[in-house]
Enzyme design. Structure first.
Site, PDB file in Angstrom:
ATOM      1  N   SER A  81      17.871  54.509  42.316  1.00  0.00           N
ATOM      2  CA  SER A  81      18.608  53.265  42.576  1.00  0.00           C
ATOM      3  C   SER A  81      18.099  52.550  43.806  1.00  0.00           C
ATOM      4  O   SER A  81      17.314  53.097  44.584  1.00  0.00           O
ATOM      5  CB  SER A  81      20.088  53.583  42.798  1.00  0.00           C
ATOM      6  OG  SER A  81      20.266  54.096  44.109  1.00  0.00           O
TER       7      SER A  81
ATOM      8  N   HIS B  99      47.479  47.134  45.481  1.00  0.00           N
ATOM      9  CA  HIS B  99      48.117  48.456  45.573  1.00  0.00           C
ATOM     10  C   HIS B  99      49.296  48.559  44.600  1.00  0.00           C
ATOM     11  O   HIS B  99      50.224  49.320  44.824  1.00  0.00           O
ATOM     12  CB  HIS B  99      48.534  48.783  47.009  1.00  0.00           C
ATOM     13  CG  HIS B  99      47.341  49.109  47.877  1.00  0.00           C
ATOM     14  ND1 HIS B  99      46.931  50.395  48.127  1.00  0.00           N
ATOM     15  CD2 HIS B  99      46.463  48.299  48.508  1.00  0.00           C
ATOM     16  CE1 HIS B  99      45.845  50.359  48.900  1.00  0.00           C
ATOM     17  NE2 HIS B  99      45.534  49.100  49.141  1.00  0.00           N
ATOM     18  N   THR B 100      49.243  47.775  43.555  1.00  0.00           N
ATOM     19  CA  THR B 100      50.251  47.874  42.494  1.00  0.00           C
ATOM     20  C   THR B 100      49.724  48.686  41.320  1.00  0.00           C
ATOM     21  O   THR B 100      50.504  49.206  40.532  1.00  0.00           O
ATOM     22  CB  THR B 100      50.636  46.462  42.001  1.00  0.00           C
ATOM     23  OG1 THR B 100      49.429  45.715  41.811  1.00  0.00           O
ATOM     24  CG2 THR B 100      51.513  45.749  43.018  1.00  0.00           C
TER      25      THR B 100
ATOM     26  N   ASP C 162      40.009  48.031  39.083  1.00  0.00           N
ATOM     27  CA  ASP C 162      38.624  47.576  39.257  1.00  0.00           C
ATOM     28  C   ASP C 162      37.802  47.812  37.990  1.00  0.00           C
ATOM     29  O   ASP C 162      37.015  46.960  37.564  1.00  0.00           O
ATOM     30  CB  ASP C 162      37.973  48.314  40.435  1.00  0.00           C
ATOM     31  CG  ASP C 162      38.776  48.171  41.711  1.00  0.00           C
ATOM     32  OD1 ASP C 162      39.625  47.269  41.783  1.00  0.00           O
ATOM     33  OD2 ASP C 162      38.552  48.974  42.634  1.00  0.00           O
TER      34      ASP C 162
HETATM   35  C1  GLA Z   1      40.920  49.484  45.423  1.00  0.00           C
HETATM   36  C2  GLA Z   1      41.188  50.427  44.260  1.00  0.00           C
HETATM   37  C3  GLA Z   1      42.058  49.777  43.203  1.00  0.00           C
HETATM   38  C4  GLA Z   1      43.312  49.152  43.822  1.00  0.00           C
HETATM   39  C5  GLA Z   1      42.956  48.307  45.040  1.00  0.00           C
HETATM   40  C6  GLA Z   1      44.164  47.811  45.755  1.00  0.00           C
HETATM   41  O1  GLA Z   1      40.153  48.411  44.997  1.00  0.00           O
HETATM   42  O2  GLA Z   1      39.979  50.826  43.669  1.00  0.00           O
HETATM   43  O3  GLA Z   1      42.390  50.719  42.214  1.00  0.00           O
HETATM   44  O4  GLA Z   1      44.254  50.142  44.136  1.00  0.00           O
HETATM   45  O5  GLA Z   1      42.153  49.021  45.959  1.00  0.00           O
HETATM   46  O6  GLA Z   1      44.860  46.901  44.978  1.00  0.00           O
END
Ligand code: GLA
Length: 394
Positions: free
Chosen positions: A71, A38-39, A184
């Protein structure tokens, strides 16, 4: 793990849909986040790595302007015209996508590419994946990365990996409606074997940091709790709003600009819940920097305490853990893990543990037994090693 079965499935799906061979096959991986949770949407630091599990896209061009996706996620293909994409997306805030959710990922990528100025013929896309869905391992970024790589090549869009990660994030935010950051997609695009990606989410500058886990005689265990989460609803957006509130009270553009020393003042200025959300992000940013420094100076054996502190911060300050994740982490630590923490957005999904290679079976058995004792559904447990990012396979 080998990609061959997933590639065969995607190619077979493509041929069943079209009666032809695909023009090419592309794939992109899921990810585990070593630390830095969550950074990303706070302009901060993250340290994820790509995992061997991948989504494969078998894709061919068409001589009309329609786009059709099929899919392993659903029985029915979805077909729209390229012109229609601009009417389908963006999905209004709080609404569900106008197409089945799985199809909003690849169609959202096509839409975001068109929005970015790309153009090209219609497409048939067949997707197959072995990234566990809803496990916090970024199955969605893997779909976006595979699709974006394919369309970038077939439409000659010429975008680099960072630009393709941005396309994937736009699809996720605006087509699917999940208000996530960019970690991600960057991990899925930039992954390299044996390395984690130290990413500054403000500048998007990325450095590969060798993790040396196998060399140290260690392994990373993924403990998928099977508690499903979705970031398009609920807690994720609330946490994001709390971070924005905290930054605004501190008078800064984002929590990246708040240091650990500033926390004394932050506590005086804000209510307890907002303060704890802020404290998680600020201390987590520092833990990422510390982890990178320790990996470089001392190696993977020395990062365990930082992983443990990260989990405690997510459990107590950010309040995104669930009993299954806490049980996985506590049991792994009690059976000898050097460190453990939940990974990904939280509210379910998976935890990781840094353990001795020789202890894989023992720790897995202990976690499975603890879940049974607590009356939880059986977890799915496996090891991962850092793997390659998105690429063309054939
Ligand atoms: C999910 C979101 C990311 C990130 C994480 C927490 O995976 O897709 O962007 O915010 O949560 O770190």
């Amino acid at each position: 793990m080998t990609i061959a079965p997933t590639r065969d499935t995607a190619t077979a799906l493509f041929t069943a849909l079209t009666g032809a061979e695909p023009a090419g096959v592309w794939s992109a991986p899921g990810r585990v986040n070593l630390i830095g949770e969550h950074t990303d949407y706070n302009d901060g630091f993250v340290l994820p790595f790509a995992i061997p599990h991948r989504t494969v896209a078998a894709v061919g061009t068409r001589d009309d302007a329609r786009i059709r996706v099929t899919s392993t996620f659903a029985d029915e293909p979805v077909e729209v015209s390229l012109d229609e994409l601009g009417e389908l997306f963006p999905t209004p805030s709080g609404a569900t996508p106008a197409v089945p959710e799985w199809a909003a990922y690849p169609l959202g990528v096509a839409w975001a590419l068109l929005e970015a100025g790309a153009s090209g013929s219609g497409l048939d896309i067949a997707l197959a994946s072995d990234v566990p869905v809803g496990a916090g391992l970024s199955s969605s970024a893997a779909i976006e990365g595979a699709t974006a790589s394919a369309l970038n090549d077939l439409w000659n869009a010429g975008l680099d990996r960072t630009a393709l990660a941005r396309i994937g994030r736009r699809a996720e935010n605006e087509a699917v409606g999940a208000p996530t950051g960019i970690m991600d997609q960057m991990a899925s695009m930039l992954g390299e074997p044996d390395a984690a990606i130290f990413l500054d989410c403000r500048s998007l500058e990325a450095q590969l940091v060798p993790v040396g886990i196998a060399e140290a005689g260690l392994a990373i265990l993924v403990m998928d709790t099977r508690v499903m989460h979705a970031h398009s609803t609920g807690g994720y957006g609330e946490r994001r709003a709390a971070c924005e509130r905290g930054a605004s009270i501190m008078g800064v553009p984002s929590l990246r600009d708040v240091s650990v020393d500033d926390l004394v003042r932050a506590e005086e200025l804000m209510d307890d819940v907002t303060f704890r959300r802020v404290r998680h992000v600020v201390t987590e940013n520092q833990r990422v920097l510390d982890t990178v420094a320790i990996l470089r100076e001392k190696g993977a054996r020395a990062i365990g305490d930082l992983l443990v502190a990260s989990h405690a911060s997510m459990r107590d300050d950010f309040e995104i853990s669930v009993p299954e994740l806490d049980t996985a982490v506590e049991t792994a630590l009690a059976s000898g893990a050097l460190g453990a923490r939940m990974t990904g957005g939280g509210f379910g999904g998976a935890a990781i543990a840094l353990i001795e290679q020789a202890a894989v079976q023992q720790v897995s058995d202990a976690v499975t037994a603890a879940f049974a004792d607590a009356g939880f559904a059986a977890p799915v447990i496996f090891t991962v090693t850092p793997a390659a990012g998105a690429h063309r396979d054939a």
